[in-house]
Structures are given as C-alpha cells and as structure tokens.
Design a protein around this motif. Structure first.
Motif, PDB file in Angstrom:
ATOM      1  N   UNK A   1       1.164  65.219  54.336  1.00  0.00           N
ATOM      2  CA  UNK A   1      -0.275  65.230  54.654  1.00  0.00           C
ATOM      3  C   UNK A   1      -0.531  66.610  55.426  1.00  0.00           C
ATOM      4  N   UNK A   2       0.317  67.553  55.357  1.00  0.00           N
ATOM      5  CA  UNK A   2       0.199  68.784  55.962  1.00  0.00           C
ATOM      6  C   UNK A   2      -1.078  69.420  55.567  1.00  0.00           C
ATOM      7  N   UNK A   3      -1.956  69.799  56.301  1.00  0.00           N
ATOM      8  CA  UNK A   3      -3.272  70.429  56.127  1.00  0.00           C
ATOM      9  C   UNK A   3      -3.285  71.794  56.687  1.00  0.00           C
ATOM     10  N   UNK A   4      -3.409  72.850  55.871  1.00  0.00           N
ATOM     11  CA  UNK A   4      -3.326  74.350  56.396  1.00  0.00           C
ATOM     12  C   UNK A   4      -4.819  74.667  56.277  1.00  0.00           C
ATOM     13  N   UNK A   5      -5.492  75.361  57.071  1.00  0.00           N
ATOM     14  CA  UNK A   5      -6.906  75.698  57.227  1.00  0.00           C
ATOM     15  C   UNK A   5      -6.762  77.225  57.614  1.00  0.00           C
ATOM     16  N   UNK A   6      -7.372  78.238  56.658  1.00  0.00           N
ATOM     17  CA  UNK A   6      -7.275  79.459  56.967  1.00  0.00           C
ATOM     18  C   UNK A   6      -8.564  80.053  57.107  1.00  0.00           C
ATOM     19  N   UNK A   7      -9.033  81.048  58.123  1.00  0.00           N
ATOM     20  CA  UNK A   7     -10.303  81.768  58.405  1.00  0.00           C
ATOM     21  C   UNK A   7     -10.009  83.081  58.090  1.00  0.00           C
ATOM     22  N   UNK A   8     -10.845  83.872  57.116  1.00  0.00           N
ATOM     23  CA  UNK A   8     -10.546  85.175  57.268  1.00  0.00           C
ATOM     24  C   UNK A   8     -12.011  85.929  57.316  1.00  0.00           C
ATOM     25  N   UNK A   9     -11.958  87.346  57.955  1.00  0.00           N
ATOM     26  CA  UNK A   9     -13.132  88.199  57.548  1.00  0.00           C
ATOM     27  C   UNK A   9     -13.045  88.881  56.385  1.00  0.00           C
TER      28      UNK A   9
END
Length: 115
Positions: A1-9
């Motif tokens: 169930x790994x969840x990777x969330x990435x936010x970038x400009x």
C-alpha cells in the motif's frame, strides 16, 4: 500500500507525466519489495513553491508505507525518485525533500476497511 505523493512548482504540461508515474511506481515497488498493484503515485504540479527563498524548480514528496521504510531503503528510494524527477522534470536532487512515514496497517484504510 505504499503511497507516494509529490508536489512541485514545475508545470509538467510538456512532460509525459505517465512516464514519471510508471517509473516511480516500479521503483517504489522494487525497493520496498511490495507488489506494484498496491503502489499509488500522485503528482501535483505547477503549484506555487519556494525552497531556500528561491522559486527555482523544487519538489516535496511524502512516501507512506506499511513497513519497508528503513534507513537503508529510504536512502535508495530518495536516490531513485530524485533521479526520476531530475531526468523527467529537471528538478535537481538538492531541491527535493522526501518525508518517509511508516504506518500500522490499522492506520491505513482500503476497500472499506483497514489493512
């Protein structure tokens, strides 16, 4: 169930985002020894973000997993994910933070229940 969330400009309009999603999903599954069918990757792009007082390309990620997050694995995952975003979105590794969070199965919902 790994969840990777990435936010970038970085606006990823000219980038094939599905390539980033596929590469990141495979890397997370492989490095955590988890089935890829349980891996979730989410990317928010083009959002206002500053790092070190600069609005140069930067990103923040969080990887949540039930187990598998060890100091050694975290280093490998950080290197792999940073490399993907450097190659695909021109975000330098020194401008990318990743937070690792290990959770208990009872703290993660799925399919109307918990793990």
């Amino acid at each position: 169930m790994p969840v990777l969330t990435v936010q970038t400009n970085v606006p990823l309009d000219g980038v094939v985002v599905s390539d980033i999603l596929k590469d990141a999903s495979k890397a997370v599954a492989r490095l955590l020894s988890k089935p890829e069918s349980y891996v979730m990757i989410s990317i928010r792009h083009g959002i206002p973000m500053s790092m070190g007082g600069s609005e140069e390309p930067a990103a923040h990620g969080e990887l949540i997993s039930i187990g598998g997050l060890t100091p050694a694995n975290n280093k490998k995952i950080s290197a792999a994910i940073s490399e993907i975003f450097q190659q695909k979105a021109n975000i330098q590794p020194g401008r990318f933070y990743i937070k690792f969070t290990d959770v208990k199965g009872s703290d993660m919902g799925f399919n109307g229940s918990t793990f």
